[in-house]
Design a protein around this motif. Structure first.
Motif, PDB file in Angstrom:
ATOM      1  N   GLY A   1       1.908  14.923  -5.731  1.00 37.28           N
ATOM      2  CA  GLY A   1       2.638  14.611  -6.519  1.00 37.28           C
ATOM      3  C   GLY A   1       1.626  13.352  -7.483  1.00 37.28           C
ATOM      4  N   CYS A   2       0.217  13.065  -6.871  1.00 36.25           N
ATOM      5  CA  CYS A   2      -0.875  12.160  -7.341  1.00 36.25           C
ATOM      6  C   CYS A   2      -1.359  12.116  -8.101  1.00 36.25           C
ATOM      7  CB  CYS A   2      -1.461  10.768  -5.366  1.00 36.25           C
ATOM      8  SG  CYS A   2      -2.252  10.284  -6.721  1.00 36.25           S
ATOM      9  N   LYS A   3      -1.352  11.914  -9.319  1.00 39.24           N
ATOM     10  CA  LYS A   3      -2.070  12.465 -10.134  1.00 39.24           C
ATOM     11  C   LYS A   3      -3.404  11.461 -10.977  1.00 39.24           C
ATOM     12  CE  LYS A   3       2.354  13.682 -12.423  1.00 39.24           C
ATOM     13  NZ  LYS A   3       3.007  14.123 -11.557  1.00 39.24           N
ATOM     14  N   ASN A   4      -3.520  10.397 -10.009  1.00 48.30           N
ATOM     15  CA  ASN A   4      -4.208   9.854 -10.384  1.00 48.30           C
ATOM     16  C   ASN A   4      -5.599   9.523  -8.967  1.00 48.30           C
ATOM     17  OD1 ASN A   4      -5.890   7.793 -11.628  1.00 48.30           O
ATOM     18  ND2 ASN A   4      -4.647   5.685 -11.180  1.00 48.30           N
ATOM     19  N   ILE A   5      -6.870  10.627  -9.168  1.00 48.49           N
ATOM     20  CA  ILE A   5      -7.689  10.557  -8.153  1.00 48.49           C
ATOM     21  C   ILE A   5      -8.652  10.367  -9.161  1.00 48.49           C
ATOM     22  CG2 ILE A   5      -8.884  12.310  -6.670  1.00 48.49           C
ATOM     23  CD1 ILE A   5      -6.008  12.085  -5.729  1.00 48.49           C
TER      24      ILE A   5
ATOM     25  N   GLU B   1      -0.779   5.217 -14.625  1.00 50.89           N
ATOM     26  CA  GLU B   1       0.608   5.114 -15.182  1.00 50.89           C
ATOM     27  C   GLU B   1       2.072   4.973 -14.138  1.00 50.89           C
ATOM     28  OE1 GLU B   1       0.695   8.254 -18.464  1.00 50.89           O
ATOM     29  OE2 GLU B   1      -1.422   8.805 -18.016  1.00 50.89           O
ATOM     30  N   TYR B   2       1.347   5.701 -13.087  1.00 52.93           N
ATOM     31  CA  TYR B   2       2.674   6.350 -12.238  1.00 52.93           C
ATOM     32  C   TYR B   2       3.019   5.319 -11.390  1.00 52.93           C
ATOM     33  CZ  TYR B   2       1.488  10.380 -14.960  1.00 52.93           C
ATOM     34  OH  TYR B   2       1.689  11.427 -16.017  1.00 52.93           O
ATOM     35  N   THR B   3       2.631   3.834 -11.820  1.00 53.73           N
ATOM     36  CA  THR B   3       3.010   2.736 -10.353  1.00 53.73           C
ATOM     37  C   THR B   3       4.460   3.212  -9.808  1.00 53.73           C
ATOM     38  OG1 THR B   3       1.176   1.649 -10.970  1.00 53.73           O
ATOM     39  CG2 THR B   3       2.289   0.871  -9.622  1.00 53.73           C
ATOM     40  N   HIS B   4       4.992   3.160 -11.175  1.00 55.01           N
ATOM     41  CA  HIS B   4       6.734   2.386 -11.115  1.00 55.01           C
ATOM     42  C   HIS B   4       7.404   3.633 -11.068  1.00 55.01           C
ATOM     43  CE1 HIS B   4       5.877  -1.282 -11.477  1.00 55.01           C
ATOM     44  NE2 HIS B   4       5.055  -1.017 -12.264  1.00 55.01           N
ATOM     45  N   LYS B   5       6.702   4.965 -11.206  1.00 58.96           N
ATOM     46  CA  LYS B   5       7.388   6.476 -11.397  1.00 58.96           C
ATOM     47  C   LYS B   5       6.930   7.439  -9.954  1.00 58.96           C
ATOM     48  CE  LYS B   5       5.993   7.201 -15.440  1.00 58.96           C
ATOM     49  NZ  LYS B   5       5.712   7.221 -17.154  1.00 58.96           N
ATOM     50  N   CYS B   6       6.038   6.709  -8.714  1.00 56.18           N
ATOM     51  CA  CYS B   6       5.114   7.390  -8.139  1.00 56.18           C
ATOM     52  C   CYS B   6       5.841   9.001  -7.482  1.00 56.18           C
ATOM     53  CB  CYS B   6       4.726   6.542  -7.515  1.00 56.18           C
ATOM     54  SG  CYS B   6       3.621   6.915  -6.126  1.00 56.18           S
ATOM     55  N   GLU B   7       5.838   9.983  -7.795  1.00 60.56           N
ATOM     56  CA  GLU B   7       5.237  11.002  -6.649  1.00 60.56           C
ATOM     57  C   GLU B   7       5.458  10.558  -5.055  1.00 60.56           C
ATOM     58  OE1 GLU B   7       7.621  13.261  -7.613  1.00 60.56           O
ATOM     59  OE2 GLU B   7       7.450  13.083  -9.527  1.00 60.56           O
ATOM     60  N   ILE B   8       4.391  10.619  -4.597  1.00 61.72           N
ATOM     61  CA  ILE B   8       4.417   9.875  -3.442  1.00 61.72           C
ATOM     62  C   ILE B   8       5.289   8.978  -2.981  1.00 61.72           C
ATOM     63  CG2 ILE B   8       2.818   8.751  -1.816  1.00 61.72           C
ATOM     64  CD1 ILE B   8       0.925  11.377  -2.990  1.00 61.72           C
ATOM     65  N   LYS B   9       6.136   8.146  -3.340  1.00 59.10           N
ATOM     66  CA  LYS B   9       6.672   7.079  -2.689  1.00 59.10           C
ATOM     67  C   LYS B   9       8.473   8.242  -2.390  1.00 59.10           C
ATOM     68  CE  LYS B   9       6.326   2.512  -3.590  1.00 59.10           C
ATOM     69  NZ  LYS B   9       7.038   1.270  -3.087  1.00 59.10           N
TER      70      LYS B   9
ATOM     71  N   LEU C   1       0.486  -1.184   0.497  1.00 59.67           N
ATOM     72  CA  LEU C   1      -0.310   0.213   0.087  1.00 59.67           C
ATOM     73  C   LEU C   1       1.131   1.309   0.221  1.00 59.67           C
ATOM     74  CD1 LEU C   1      -2.807  -1.249   2.699  1.00 59.67           C
ATOM     75  CD2 LEU C   1      -2.866  -1.167   0.156  1.00 59.67           C
ATOM     76  N   ARG C   2       0.036   2.043  -0.336  1.00 61.28           N
ATOM     77  CA  ARG C   2       0.290   3.517  -0.799  1.00 61.28           C
ATOM     78  C   ARG C   2      -0.142   4.980   0.723  1.00 61.28           C
ATOM     79  NH1 ARG C   2       2.547   3.511  -6.658  1.00 61.28           N
ATOM     80  NH2 ARG C   2       3.806   1.827  -6.295  1.00 61.28           N
ATOM     81  N   CYS C   3      -0.200   4.333   1.694  1.00 56.90           N
ATOM     82  CA  CYS C   3      -0.369   5.551   2.623  1.00 56.90           C
ATOM     83  C   CYS C   3      -0.208   6.646   2.633  1.00 56.90           C
ATOM     84  CB  CYS C   3      -0.200   4.526   4.029  1.00 56.90           C
ATOM     85  SG  CYS C   3      -1.239   2.858   4.281  1.00 56.90           S
TER      86      CYS C   3
ATOM     87  N   ARG D   1      -7.587   7.800  -5.654  1.00 54.75           N
ATOM     88  CA  ARG D   1      -6.641   6.686  -6.394  1.00 54.75           C
ATOM     89  C   ARG D   1      -6.752   5.249  -6.798  1.00 54.75           C
ATOM     90  NH1 ARG D   1      -2.853   7.273  -0.775  1.00 54.75           N
ATOM     91  NH2 ARG D   1      -0.926   6.935  -2.195  1.00 54.75           N
ATOM     92  N   ASN D   2      -5.343   4.971  -7.187  1.00 53.35           N
ATOM     93  CA  ASN D   2      -6.300   3.107  -7.234  1.00 53.35           C
ATOM     94  C   ASN D   2      -3.936   3.188  -8.015  1.00 53.35           C
ATOM     95  OD1 ASN D   2      -5.700   0.561  -8.839  1.00 53.35           O
ATOM     96  ND2 ASN D   2      -7.574   1.076  -8.147  1.00 53.35           N
ATOM     97  N   CYS D   3      -3.497   1.821  -6.800  1.00 53.83           N
ATOM     98  CA  CYS D   3      -1.839   2.528  -7.606  1.00 53.83           C
ATOM     99  C   CYS D   3      -1.614   1.183  -8.024  1.00 53.83           C
ATOM    100  CB  CYS D   3      -1.676   2.399  -6.135  1.00 53.83           C
ATOM    101  SG  CYS D   3      -0.959   3.995  -5.164  1.00 53.83           S
ATOM    102  N   LYS D   4      -2.578   0.546  -9.048  1.00 52.86           N
ATOM    103  CA  LYS D   4      -2.357  -0.376 -10.223  1.00 52.86           C
ATOM    104  C   LYS D   4      -3.035  -0.014 -11.140  1.00 52.86           C
ATOM    105  CE  LYS D   4      -2.113  -5.042 -10.869  1.00 52.86           C
ATOM    106  NZ  LYS D   4      -3.459  -6.295 -10.943  1.00 52.86           N
TER     107      LYS D   4
HETATM  108  S1  SF4 Z   1       0.727   5.391  -8.191  1.00 52.82           S
HETATM  109 FE1  SF4 Z   1       1.315   7.188  -7.141  1.00 52.82          FE
HETATM  110  S2  SF4 Z   1       0.381   8.347  -8.618  1.00 52.82           S
HETATM  111 FE2  SF4 Z   1      -0.563   6.842  -8.514  1.00 52.82          FE
HETATM  112  S3  SF4 Z   1      -2.190   7.005  -7.516  1.00 52.82           S
HETATM  113 FE3  SF4 Z   1      -0.823   5.543  -5.986  1.00 52.82          FE
HETATM  114  S4  SF4 Z   1      -0.247   7.128  -5.078  1.00 52.82           S
HETATM  115 FE4  SF4 Z   1      -1.697   8.557  -7.051  1.00 52.82          FE
END
Ligand code: SF4
Ligand code: SF4
Length: 340
Positions: free
Chosen positions: A312-316, A324-332, A60-62, A318-321
């Motif tokens: 920096g999350c661009k996918n609202i 398109e940023y799963t492997h270049k995620c600003e949150i991480k 997860l990316r809490c 949120r669904n991290c799978k």
């Molecule tokens: S992978 Fe990163 S950018 Fe994509 S939804 Fe999850 S937190 Fe947001």
């Protein structure tokens, strides 16, 4: 010693993301972990007193992650212990539990935590089996975010003594805003745990974040749990500002006591709270009109999502799978300005 090649990682479906990637060949799923490694280990006096093994990485990316430096392995720098042969780690755990400090704190559990242990499940099962060869009745706790498949839950439940099980939110909007994942598998697993493995629940833990986890959500969550069993131990954990929520206000005593009362009024009989309270912070002001936030129904999900967006999350939602940023995620990539 050479790392063990676990066949479960050839087509990884250990957690509910069910990525199906071949981690043994370097393919990465949402957790981005290839093979399991240990972040650190220590004797831990908090109940259940234990030798705690923190494995690196998380599925997860809490936004509120307290252990981001190990949970975000391999994307954050930290000095981690690395691969340790299961037999060696099992021996070490028992020796440390038998040490003077281990005996002083009554450490009688091996406690698996993280990050999240589920992406490292076959390794953990190996360690448990090695420990049980040496001490058949050694107790084991599995500390989980609940985001695992039914098969993984069944496998680990058969083996361990207790679970500490997090339910990070009850409504799907709040859960996905906070974690980047769907709540349904966690609620399904909570139900299985309560109805099938009740005696194995050490406690269900609910993180209480002011302005995000509110009375209504707790009432509904308490009723959900209570329909299966009103005696399940529930512990609310007081939010401390951390990670993406580093500027957010901490929980107050009044808020924590209120949540306990709501859960009790909903029929739960074994409710407590724990943690540090009163840490100053702010509540993020969200823009009145934002097309992404307007997709969300609840104000609290908008607040959590806006925290994610502004980091920096661009996918609202949120669904991290499905991102398109799963492997270049600003949150991480984020390092908090304060850790409390
Ligand atoms: S992978 Fe990163 S950018 Fe994509 S939804 Fe999850 S937190 Fe947001
Ligand atoms: S996120 Fe879950 S299913 Fe995907 S690779 Fe990691 S452990 Fe396996």
């Amino acid at each position: 010693m050479k790392r063990i090649r676990y066949s479960e990682l050839d087509h990884c479906e250990l957690c509910e993301w069910r990525c199906g990637v071949n981690r043994n060949e370097g393919e990465l799923g949402v957790c981005r972990i290839e093979s399991p490694i240990v972040a650190s280990c220590q004797l831990h006096p908090a109940p259940p007193q234990s030798y705690t093994i923190f494995v690196a990485g998380c599925n997860l990316r809490c936004l509120n992650c307290q252990n981001f430096s190990i949970a975000h392995y391999p994307d954050k720098f930290d000095i981690l212990r690395g691969w340790v042969e299961p037999k060696k780690l099992a021996q070490e755990a028992l020796e440390r539990m038998d040490s003077p400090f281990g005996r002083l704190i009554n450490a009688d559990f091996i406690f698996f935590s993280g990050g999240a242990p589920t992406p490292s499940l076959p390794y953990i099962i190996d360690i448990i089996n090695e420990a049980r060869k040496l001490r058949p009745k050694v107790k084991v706790n599995y500390d989980t975010n609940g985001y695992m498949t039914e098969e993984s839950l069944e496998k680990i439940a058969k083996l361990i003594t207790t679970f500490t099980f997090d339910i990070k939110a009850f409504y799907s909007e709040t859960f996905s805003a906070l974690t980047g994942a769907n709540v349904e598998p966690v609620l399904r697993n909570a139900e299985t745990l309560i109805t099938k493995w009740r005696e194995k629940i050490w406690e269900i833990r609910i993180l209480a974040i002011p302005e995000i986890i509110d009375r209504e959500e707790i009432k509904d969550l308490a009723e959900f749990i209570g329909q299966f069993d009103t005696t399940v131990p529930i512990c609310f954990l007081a939010f401390r500002p951390n990670f993406i929520l580093d500027e957010h206000m901490g929980a107050t005593i009044m808020y924590m006591e209120d949540l306990v009362e709501i859960a009790q009024d909903a029929g739960l009989e074994n409710v407590s709270w724990a943690g540090s309270t009163g840490i100053a912070g702010n509540i993020l002001k969200i823009p009145k009109k934002d097309p992404k936030l307007e997709k969300l129904q609840f104000e609290k999900a908008k607040i959590a999502s806006y925290y994610a967006m502004s980091h920096g999350c661009k996918n609202i939602p949120r669904n991290c799978k499905k991102c398109e940023y799963t492997h270049k995620c600003e949150i991480k990539k984020y390092y908090p300005r304060r850790v409390t």
